[in-house]
Structures are given as C-alpha cells and as structure tokens.
Design an enzyme around this catalytic site. Structure first.
Site, mmCIF file in Angstrom:
data_model
loop_
_atom_site.group_PDB
_atom_site.id
_atom_site.type_symbol
_atom_site.label_atom_id
_atom_site.label_comp_id
_atom_site.label_asym_id
_atom_site.label_seq_id
_atom_site.Cartn_x
_atom_site.Cartn_y
_atom_site.Cartn_z
ATOM 1 N N CYS A 11 67.759 57.990 47.172
ATOM 2 C CA CYS A 11 66.762 57.643 46.178
ATOM 3 C C CYS A 11 66.016 58.928 45.841
ATOM 4 O O CYS A 11 65.503 59.558 46.758
ATOM 5 C CB CYS A 11 65.802 56.584 46.677
ATOM 6 S SG CYS A 11 65.616 56.462 48.450
ATOM 7 N N PRO A 12 65.960 59.294 44.539
ATOM 8 C CA PRO A 12 65.297 60.554 44.123
ATOM 9 C C PRO A 12 63.793 60.430 43.966
ATOM 10 O O PRO A 12 63.308 59.454 43.411
ATOM 11 C CB PRO A 12 65.956 60.832 42.786
ATOM 12 C CG PRO A 12 66.280 59.511 42.245
ATOM 13 C CD PRO A 12 66.613 58.640 43.401
#
Length: 281
Positions: A84-85
């Site tokens: 997840c960025p």
C-alpha cells in the site's frame, strides 16, 4: 482499489483480501510492500512480499528492480495489485518515472541526489558521519579500472584522479539569485551568474576526512592541495543556488582528462567550468 493502467492496480491491505474483487479484475499477482506479510495465501494468486516500514521516509527505490520483474510478469499473465503506497512512496514512484522507469537507475544523477539527500538527513540527525555510511561513497577513480566513456577530473597540481564526470550532481543554475544579492547590493538575474565550482557525490578517498565531521576542507589525497570543501548541511554555489549536501570542488583546482577519441575523430577541449555548466543544463 484503483486501476493505474490495464493490468496494474494500486490499493490497500483490505483490497488484497477481497478475493472476489481481485478475480473480477483478473488480478493474478499481489505485491505487498509492508512490514508484515498478508495473513492469507490463496492458491488463486501469486504473492511477493517486500518488508519495508509503511512510513514516508522508507526507501523502496532499492527494491524496485525485483518488484518490476514481478509486476511485469503479473501484467503479462493477467493483472497485479500493488499495496500500500503512502505519500513518500508516491514521491519515489514519481522519481522513478523521472528516471525513465529503468531498472538500471543506480548511476542516474537523480538517484544519486536522492540517496545523498537521505544520507545527509541521517548524518545531520546523528551529528556525525561514521563508517556505516561508506555505502554512499563513489568509487575512487584512482583505484578503479579506467572507463573510456568516462570523463575523469584530476588535481591540477599533481594529476591525481579525484572524481569521475558521472559523480557531478546537477543543480539549477541561478536558482535563488534574486534572493541572494551581489556585493553591490543589486539582485542578479540567472543570465548574470555562473558556476565556478562543481558539486559531486562524496568519493571513497574522502572518507578519512569525513569521519566525525559535518563540514571541512577537501584536500587532494596525494599532494594535499586544496580542492574545495564539504558540508552535510549544504553550501551555496557562486550562481547563488543552495546545494544540500555540498561536496564542492573548485573548477580552477582540477583539469579534465578525456578518453581518447576513435581514430579519425577529434574533440574540442573544454574547461572544467564549461563542462560543469553543460552538465547542469
């Protein structure tokens, strides 16, 4: 879950658990960049886990080559979800794009700037440079095999090779020149300024000088002639741009050594200042 391009999606941890949505999107591969792996491992998907802390200053660029291979395979076979960025990861993705999305980015000037900036932040926090930072030092051109494609810069006094052309760190010429005024008190326009120094990545021969210090002089390791200075907090170029960190070499203290051109070809010699200016464009 958001589609970035056909076959490539970015999402959160919850998206990685939504098997039905993943199948509906034809996703076959899941790339996890977090401190902990997913708690499920469905046989419907191929997984790749890269352990990184989900904080903005975490370095994920160094993992990009292996991640790219996995992403490319996933796109070929169906689709891939990456999670997840955070905003720091997104900044690194933008940097990767600016470098041409190449896997061989370790020698790219933008990557060197990024790596140096991260190192400088840690050095300033610790208030010292020690041997744990040796990985950020460029190879000593005197100790490495000659590369015919590389410009070499040598001490003008003793001709000792001190850095390669690829070690020059770019900066915007004249940035800040309207803020920093000349001695006459008049602001200078970018067209009126020039660089009398080049800024480079630190080189292995500098390590004894750097240990335990945040700034100081840079002397030729052979003849001890002064070449410039360094400061992890940064320094100002003659063109008024502030560069952080700063490993500044005065152009008047070094000469260029160009590789010999192939038979039948000629080249025009430039001064170090002219080459540096060209490199900054």
């Amino acid at each position: 879950m958001h589609r970035i391009r056909p076959g490539l999606y970015i999402g959160c941890r919850a998206d990685a658990y939504d098997v039905e949505a993943l199948k509906a999107a034809n996703i076959t591969h899941i790339l996890t960049l977090e401190y902990e792996p997913l708690e499920i491992n469905s046989g419907d998907f191929k997984y790749n886990f890269v352990r990184v802390s989900d904080v903005p200053n975490e370095d994920i660029l160094s993992h990009f080559p292996e991640c790219l291979e996995f992403v490319e395979e996933g796109i070929r076979k169906g689709g891939v979800l990456v999670h997840c960025p955070n905003h720091g990861f997104m900044d690194q993705l933008r940097l990767f794009e600016a470098m041409g999305c190449t896997k061989d980015f370790k020698e790219h000037p933008l990557y060197k700037q990024y790596k140096l900036a991260k190192t400088a932040k840690v050095v300033l926090q610790k208030q010292t440079f020690d041997d744990t930072f040796s990985h950020c030092l460029a190879t000593d051109p005197q100790q490495s095999e000659a590369d015919q494609s590389q410009m070499i810069y040598k001490c003008k006094m003793c001709r000792r090779a001190v850095f390669k052309g690829s070690s020059i760190i770019k900066h915007t010429v004249g940035k800040g020149s309207r803020i920093f005024k000349s001695k006459s008190g008049k602001s200078r326009s970018p067209a009126e300024v020039s660089c009398t120094s080049v800024f480079i990545e630190p080189v292995a021969w500098m390590e004894p000088v750097l240990l335990g210090k945040l700034g100081g002089k840079l002397m030729c390791p052979k003849c001890n002639a002064r070449l410039g200075s360094f400061n992890w907090a940064g320094d100002q170029c003659s063109c008024a741009t502030w560069v952080t960190p700063a490993f500044k070499i005065h152009c008047s203290k070094v000469d260029e050594s160009r590789p010999r051109p192939p038979v039948g070809e000629t080249h025009h010699r430039q001064t170090p200042a002219a080459t540096a200016e060209a490199a900054l464009q």
